[in-house]
Design an enzyme around this catalytic site. Sequence first.
Site, PDB file in Angstrom:
ATOM      1  N   GLU A  87      18.755 -11.987   9.268  1.00  0.00           N
ATOM      2  CA  GLU A  87      17.493 -10.653   9.767  1.00  0.00           C
ATOM      3  C   GLU A  87      17.889  -9.135   9.558  1.00  0.00           C
ATOM      4  O   GLU A  87      16.638  -8.639   9.119  1.00  0.00           O
ATOM      5  CB  GLU A  87      16.568 -11.411  10.417  1.00  0.00           C
ATOM      6  N   HIS A  90       9.703 -23.212  19.286  1.00  0.00           N
ATOM      7  CA  HIS A  90      10.019 -21.579  18.888  1.00  0.00           C
ATOM      8  C   HIS A  90       9.890 -21.905  20.808  1.00  0.00           C
ATOM      9  O   HIS A  90       8.576 -21.435  20.443  1.00  0.00           O
ATOM     10  CB  HIS A  90       9.384 -20.761  17.690  1.00  0.00           C
ATOM     11  N   GLU A 105      10.570 -17.942  22.295  1.00  0.00           N
ATOM     12  CA  GLU A 105      11.102 -16.265  22.062  1.00  0.00           C
ATOM     13  C   GLU A 105      10.633 -16.573  23.900  1.00  0.00           C
ATOM     14  O   GLU A 105       9.753 -16.551  23.985  1.00  0.00           O
ATOM     15  CB  GLU A 105      10.818 -15.669  21.054  1.00  0.00           C
TER      16      GLU A 105
END
Lengths: 702, 702
Positions: free
Chosen positions: A507, A412, A414
């Site tokens: 989400e 991941h 971000e």
Amino acid sequence: MNKLLTIFMLLSTVLGLQAQELSSPDKNLKFKFSLQDNGVPTYELSYKNKPIIKSSKLGIETKDVPSFLNGFVISNAVQTSFDESWNPVLGEQKTIRNHYNELLVTLAQPSVKDRYIRIRFRLFDDGLGFRYEFPEQKNLSYFIIKEEKTQFALAGDHKAFWLPGDFDTQEYSTVTSNLSEVRGKMKAAVTPNASQTTFSPTGLQTPLMMKSKDGLYINIHEAALVDYSCMSLNLNDSNFVLESFLTPDAIGDKGYLQAPAQSPWRTIIVSDKATDILASKLILNLNEPTKYADVSWIKPVKYVGVWWEMITGKSTWAYNDLESVQLGVTDYSKTKPNGKHAANTQHVKEYIDFAAANGFDAVLVEGWNEGWEDWFGKTKDYVFDFITPYPDFDVQELHRYAASKNVKMMMHHETSGSVRNYERHMDDAYKFMIDNGYNSVKSGYVGNIIPRGEHHYGQWLVNHYLYAITKAADYKIMVNAHEAVRPTGLNRTYPNLLANESARGTEYESFGGNNPDHTTILPFTRLMGGPMDYTPGIFQTKISAYNPENTSFVHSTLVHQLALYVTMYSPLQMAADLPETYAKFMDAFQFIKDVAADWDETVILEAEPGDYISIARKAKNKDEWYIGSITDENPRTATITFEYLPKGKNYEAVIYADGKTASYDKNPQSYTIRKMKINSKTKVKVNLASGGGAAISVKPIK
Amino acid sequence: MNKLLTIFMLLSTVLGLQAQELSSPDKNLKFKFSLQDNGVPTYELSYKNKPIIKSSKLGIETKDVPSFLNGFVISNAVQTSFDESWNPVLGEQKTIRNHYNELLVTLAQPSVKDRYIRIRFRLFDDGLGFRYEFPEQKNLSYFIIKEEKTQFALAGDHKAFWLPGDFDTQEYSTVTSNLSEVRGKMKAAVTPNASQTTFSPTGLQTPLMMKSKDGLYINIHEAALVDYSCMSLNLNDSNFVLESFLTPDAIGDKGYLQAPAQSPWRTIIVSDKATDILASKLILNLNEPTKYADVSWIKPVKYVGVWWEMITGKSTWAYNDLESVQLGVTDYSKTKPNGKHAANTQHVKEYIDFAAANGFDAVLVEGWNEGWEDWFGKTKDYVFDFITPYPDFDVQELHRYAASKNVKMMMHHETSGSVRNYERHMDDAYKFMIDNGYNSVKSGYVGNIIPRGEHHYGQWLVNHYLYAITKAADYKIMVNAHEAVRPTGLNRTYPNLLANESARGTEYESFGGNNPDHTTILPFTRLMGGPMDYTPGIFQTKISAYNPENTSFVHSTLVHQLALYVTMYSPLQMAADLPETYAKFMDAFQFIKDVAADWDETVILEAEPGDYISIARKAKNKDEWYIGSITDENPRTATITFEYLPKGKNYEAVIYADGKTASYDKNPQSYTIRKMKINSKTKVKVNLASGGGAAISVKPIK
């Protein structure tokens, strides 16, 4: 008109270089290009003799050289045809036919000495694509775009499925309305987002899906967005003319080009059948074939991950509760953990175990790395370094453990919109991945972009996203980019771009909910340009079960979530819920375990944007089919047919259906599972609840 | 004043936390800090009882948190002293004494709950430095600076040596005028530049040199500019108050800070002797010591290079005459060379031969790499890749050849202001250097910055310049950055930053000429913050001798050019003219061959900004001294003394002087060389012509 231009126009008429006409191979689409008053290039498009695009202008307004708007003459026009098939690395079908008739016009502008451009039009059976080209030439090199002036003059006040035009987010709920209602509905449509910049009270994003009053389906988007600014549309709601509206940079310029150069393709997909829209491969066909010599490392990915528990608020990305940290300065080992940090070694091992036990390829972990305490909303430049784990996340041990179970780790990244920071660390970050058992990465761009003043969809970031993808390919890394510009078929040229989010995903079910018709719209809009990492598979639809303070709920039934694995095409698919929840529904979960993510064939059985979709797909290199059917808030009966099965062969269908009293809001978890023997002649009626679905796996009878 | 504040103020008075006073170690400078009306922090400074800075406000205006401007109380005040010596890696002297009295005030702002800042003042014998500090604390983390509000209330309408305030260039000719005349002279002062952004009709750059009517010399600048926006000054010409004016980013913000953080030091150097200004080490003393563990690879560099012939127009950087190229697309081997490309293997070997024969360390080559045809003025993003040579530049062969002669290659990285592009290529570019015999790089930032909207001197670029320097250190590479932000003593902390240009250099002699007093000013302005790569040594002062179309000429005599090697301190020095010209003046060239670039001792013999400078320096680790003396357009007689030589020892002085009829404009190449036996008691009178100089080498008698 000046004298020189008059002479040229006369000559052009004599030589036949005036209006140019083109038909699609099946002749349903008819296209015309001509120069109107004062040498303005225009085009029009009709389908089965009904107008789709009325006479519309083409052109580009420049900042520093004479504009490409008028005073043109057609100095050449060449028509060709093309018909080849090609195989995508991963896709909805094994082979794609690329069949079009092309018109390439060369336009001189006598008032600008020795300068010319080209416009290339390709007319397929399913629609039109065209782009501007700026060939290498003495009198044209560098120029700055002030605005592109491509019009799409629509034939009526169509029903539209639209998002507010924005330079920084696509995460709005789709609004369904007539074009004439856009202005009145815009304010309510612009809901809060981490980074957003609207530009017009009638601005719209693409892909834009529309339906005319006489039942024609029209989709406008772009293909092959490379080194150019992302196009939105500005609607003139007095005459229903859409005009291109590019994304500006920090100083208001809309593109920097150097001949030889070209714009992306502007695409108009048309049919009188909604299923044709979903079946269209026009956008992929307009993209360049891949240049990657070796694509053996690019594979579909089914994954689980440490993520939904943070989205719901049950756990945190952050390790501690500090309000402010400085990478390399803050000593995390000396801080007090908050006790809710999900990305810890032990917990991740549970996910690895679950993945291994259930045939998943990879485990995503968010919140593994230093910096999550103050990552958001601070315009923080040096926000992550992408290689330093929290004290409770043992990179090497998890590498060993995952490898021992034949599971890959999914990284991941971000970026927090801090793009220079990401690029500075990118090589180290990718190398860290390869050294530690990660071969795919989910990247994110949450929040305003740094360098400040740039937008998520400007040329600067369009360039960056592709830089991240091509550099990833050097490391044989697959990319799933969230909050990036919405895709435009580049996964043909760069097949390690497995998917994007770049729309309102699952989400948001935890951030207040998505509309029950949301997933019946997205394939007609967002997914026209490429796969979406929608991250479905939520079985516990009431978020309060995980976090009592969060009263959101998923606006679909459990079975609808199963169907999404078929109706939302992506070679990268997450089973997003928590393993302990799946454990309670292992019979339903079986569908997710079985379903493929890469396909030999796709049949759009039925579809209506905003209402329902039913799709059947054949798993790649397997004698298995998977059917998904979804509906909006209206219950319905879907009739599933199997004519695509080999004749005379028997299969076992496992049918996952909503329970009799199921509904997305009151009884989402009610479902039935039944088995049936079927063949190509079978028809199965399934009842879909409100917000419901149906999912069917079809395997040969042993 | 509100009640709470009144109580605090009373308490502070009772506790003695009101006005704070500080003296320099020698007591000549007196400093006072106090809070004025409404808790506004102010300071004042006097020298030998004469006001230098009258009561001046301090503070910072913020965008997103309550500002740091008023409502303060002094919650603590600590006075300390410091006296240590340290050795620079390279410098004007072997050892530097760092001796100051310090006042650290802590200021609370009762109206902003539990928030405080600090201001640290250091008073040296040669001046004052102070900075704002934002300690780590619960109620202060991230904040955005709207403007810094530091005032310098001057005591009169001083004579000033100033550059127009600008966010993108320092290459203006210095204007000498009273402060009251700045406004009227601004327009003419702002001459055209490749990238320029003025901000005020009375804006000024730092270092700002001034002289009061009563003969006090005052210099304002900053030290340790790290992760902050560069400070200019805005003059209020009704009351002669200067105020800090930071450089904005693309959206107008002036800085992004996260506590703990600090501003750079604001510096005010004061003396009644101009020689003290040049001798001041205050700015270096305020910088942090170096953290580099190994500095053995950092050495002075004397170099020659393929450069001046392009600056004069005799040759080109570009290989061919195309108007537009695309890296990786344009096949240079198929293009027609223009026949004037200087950076070709054979020609560079001539420079390597010259360097080897004359004891030079390195050869700079500009124009060696693909991309020069359209590098400038196109806002071109992917403008250079820093690793692909032109077809006629054999990297490996030149590596071998230079190494065989014990000469290093000096790399050139012109970025064209395209900073993301430079960062993307930087590791490969530095690795390419190390692999091919280059251990130092001249970098450049000509033209407007990309990302567009950013400025050369904003926080974004300040961060980039340091990134380039620290990454270079990972490769043991020394850096000489042109067009970068002017230095602020960071070469103490990052000693591989050998030099900058960052001012109007010798190249401008070919672009119309520099004023004859230019080099008598620069050491009082630009060089206060760090060494300058002035690239002197031009013996053929009439440019038309190289390029008949260029009628510029160097506004100094040949001997003045020799003296510059002493008066313009830099550990990196170029002999910038062409070898074939030096060949005609090998006797004069001997001085350049002999002169050192690194020093044990420096004595400022005499100096007056804008008029004359005479300096003597002892070569590091050698029993040799070098004296340089320069004058402006006024001829003068300089009396050179040698009291710094060891007593009772005899030396041979070689005196290079202007000829009797020499002058910079009419007879620049007239010079004499004479030898003399000298000792510490000798006085030598030398006549300097108009724009002239004198250079003396002093070596032990054998």
